[in-house]
Design a protein around this motif. Structure first.
Motif, PDB file in Angstrom:
ATOM      1  N   LEU A  50       0.823  -1.208   0.000  1.00 23.17           N
ATOM      2  CA  LEU A  50       0.000   0.000   0.000  1.00 23.17           C
ATOM      3  C   LEU A  50       0.860   1.263   0.000  1.00 23.17           C
ATOM      4  N   ALA A  51       2.055   1.162   0.594  1.00 24.32           N
ATOM      5  CA  ALA A  51       2.962   2.312   0.637  1.00 24.32           C
ATOM      6  C   ALA A  51       3.748   2.477  -0.655  1.00 24.32           C
ATOM      7  N   GLY A  52       3.532   1.594  -1.610  1.00 23.59           N
ATOM      8  CA  GLY A  52       4.195   1.705  -2.905  1.00 23.59           C
ATOM      9  C   GLY A  52       5.381   0.786  -3.092  1.00 23.59           C
ATOM     10  N   SER A  53       5.586  -0.152  -2.182  1.00 29.64           N
ATOM     11  CA  SER A  53       6.710  -1.081  -2.289  1.00 29.64           C
ATOM     12  C   SER A  53       6.522  -2.038  -3.460  1.00 29.64           C
ATOM     13  N   ALA A  54       7.631  -2.532  -3.976  1.00 33.08           N
ATOM     14  CA  ALA A  54       7.590  -3.576  -4.991  1.00 33.08           C
ATOM     15  C   ALA A  54       7.261  -4.911  -4.325  1.00 33.08           C
ATOM     16  N   PRO A  55       6.694  -5.867  -5.084  1.00 33.13           N
ATOM     17  CA  PRO A  55       6.366  -7.177  -4.507  1.00 33.13           C
ATOM     18  C   PRO A  55       7.552  -7.875  -3.861  1.00 33.13           C
ATOM     19  N   LEU A  56       8.760  -7.677  -4.399  1.00 39.74           N
ATOM     20  CA  LEU A  56       9.927  -8.356  -3.833  1.00 39.74           C
ATOM     21  C   LEU A  56      10.181  -7.912  -2.398  1.00 39.74           C
ATOM     22  N   LEU A  57      10.141  -6.605  -2.140  1.00 35.46           N
ATOM     23  CA  LEU A  57      10.378  -6.118  -0.780  1.00 35.46           C
ATOM     24  C   LEU A  57       9.275  -6.593   0.160  1.00 35.46           C
ATOM     25  N   ALA A  58       8.037  -6.587  -0.317  1.00 33.99           N
ATOM     26  CA  ALA A  58       6.924  -7.081   0.499  1.00 33.99           C
ATOM     27  C   ALA A  58       7.122  -8.554   0.831  1.00 33.99           C
ATOM     28  N   ALA A  59       7.629  -9.315  -0.137  1.00 35.07           N
ATOM     29  CA  ALA A  59       7.864 -10.746   0.081  1.00 35.07           C
ATOM     30  C   ALA A  59       8.971 -10.968   1.113  1.00 35.07           C
ATOM     31  N   VAL A  60      10.027 -10.168   1.022  1.00 36.88           N
ATOM     32  CA  VAL A  60      11.120 -10.284   1.996  1.00 36.88           C
ATOM     33  C   VAL A  60      10.599  -9.980   3.406  1.00 36.88           C
ATOM     34  N   ALA A  61       9.827  -8.925   3.530  1.00 37.13           N
ATOM     35  CA  ALA A  61       9.287  -8.555   4.840  1.00 37.13           C
ATOM     36  C   ALA A  61       8.336  -9.629   5.364  1.00 37.13           C
ATOM     37  N   THR A  62       7.517 -10.169   4.475  1.00 43.12           N
ATOM     38  CA  THR A  62       6.582 -11.217   4.885  1.00 43.12           C
ATOM     39  C   THR A  62       7.320 -12.449   5.375  1.00 43.12           C
ATOM     40  N   THR A  63       8.441 -12.758   4.752  1.00 45.23           N
ATOM     41  CA  THR A  63       9.256 -13.895   5.183  1.00 45.23           C
ATOM     42  C   THR A  63       9.970 -13.601   6.494  1.00 45.23           C
ATOM     43  N   ALA A  64      10.340 -12.351   6.701  1.00 46.53           N
ATOM     44  CA  ALA A  64      11.080 -11.976   7.905  1.00 46.53           C
ATOM     45  C   ALA A  64      10.202 -11.982   9.152  1.00 46.53           C
TER      46      ALA A  64
END
Length: 265
Positions: free
Chosen positions: A63-77
């Motif tokens: 929602l803040a404009g992140s790319a899917p890759l960064l969202a995926a990294v955060a979701t994994t973390a």
């Protein structure tokens, strides 16, 4: 069993599940077989909370404009943070024990060491890359796909532990989490828990993604549990039973397999 006692047993089980399977500030008040049984049956609930937290972080980044890759990294973390890396550490130790090709006693001693060997490092690398890659692809399809996948993977990971705590799966050591929960969950209760999770998953995913989506997510759940079962059987043959590290390895294996299947088809 009276209603108040049943309620207290359920509360003790939930505390056991959250206190042993997450790093959330929950105090385990009982450490006996009854609490272990209730706790392992409540394990998918702990997984759901962890998964929803992971999905929320990923969604906020998108929602803040992140790319899917960064969202995926955060979701994994997030699951790693909410367990203090407990399951990942267990996966690495299990990989080191299996990769050593040593007899059971020596392999178990290798697993108890504080350092991580080459097999553990390689396994962690590929598992985390697989999780991030799968979540990136799913987030690219839409936030809902990634969010539901994160929640389902976390629930599948803990449901694999419920099934692994059934009778016939012995502990490899006389102490530790493996000894506390091994054989504590009746087979019928474990199967009913799996069917309940599958039914709820089908209902939720059917409402969000239609009949094919429901089937796809239930198949992913089944694939995750199947992968964990194969690892469990191999660990029982190699180590003579389960340990806390093996439970961590089962959780990460189940989650990764479920995520991978969700990217297929």
């Amino acid at each position: 069993m009276s209603a108040p006692r049943s309620t207290q047993a359920a509360a003790d089980g939930i505390r056991f599940a959250f206190g042993t399977l997450t790093a959330l500030p929950v105090r385990v008040t009982r450490w006996d077989r009854e609490a272990a049984r209730a706790g392992m049956l409540a394990a998918p609930l702990a997984g759901l909370v962890v998964g929803l937290c992971a999905a929320a972080v990923g969604g906020l980044l998108l929602l803040a404009g992140s790319a899917p890759l960064l969202a995926a990294v955060a979701t994994t973390a997030v699951p790693a943070a909410l367990t203090r890396g407990l399951h990942l550490d267990g996966l690495a130790d299990t990989a080191d024990g299996l990769g050593s090709a040593k007899p059971a006693g020596e392999a178990l001693r290798i697993m108890k060491r504080s350092d991580i060997g080459p097999f553990g490092v390689i396994t962690l690398l590929f598992v985390l890359l697989g999780q991030v890659a799968a979540l990136t692809e799913l987030y690219d399809e839409g936030w809902a796909y990634g969010a539901v996948a994160a929640a389902l993977a976390a629930v599948t990971a803990r449901l694999a532990l419920t099934l692994a705590a059934r009778p016939g799966v012995p502990p490899a050591r006389p102490e530790g989490l493996g000894a506390a929960v091994a054989g504590s969950v009746p087979a019928r209760a474990a199967v009913l828990a799996a069917l309940l999770v599958a039914a709820v998953s089908a209902a939720v995913c059917g409402g969000l993604f239609g009949a094919y989506g429901a089937l796809h997510h239930v198949l992913a759940l089944a694939a995750g549990l199947g992968a964990a079962h194969l690892l469990l059987a191999h660990c029982v043959r190699r180590f003579g039973g389960v340990t806390g590290d093996v439970f961590g390895g089962l959780a990460e294996t189940a989650a990764t397999a479920a995520l991978i299947v969700l990217t297929l088809g």
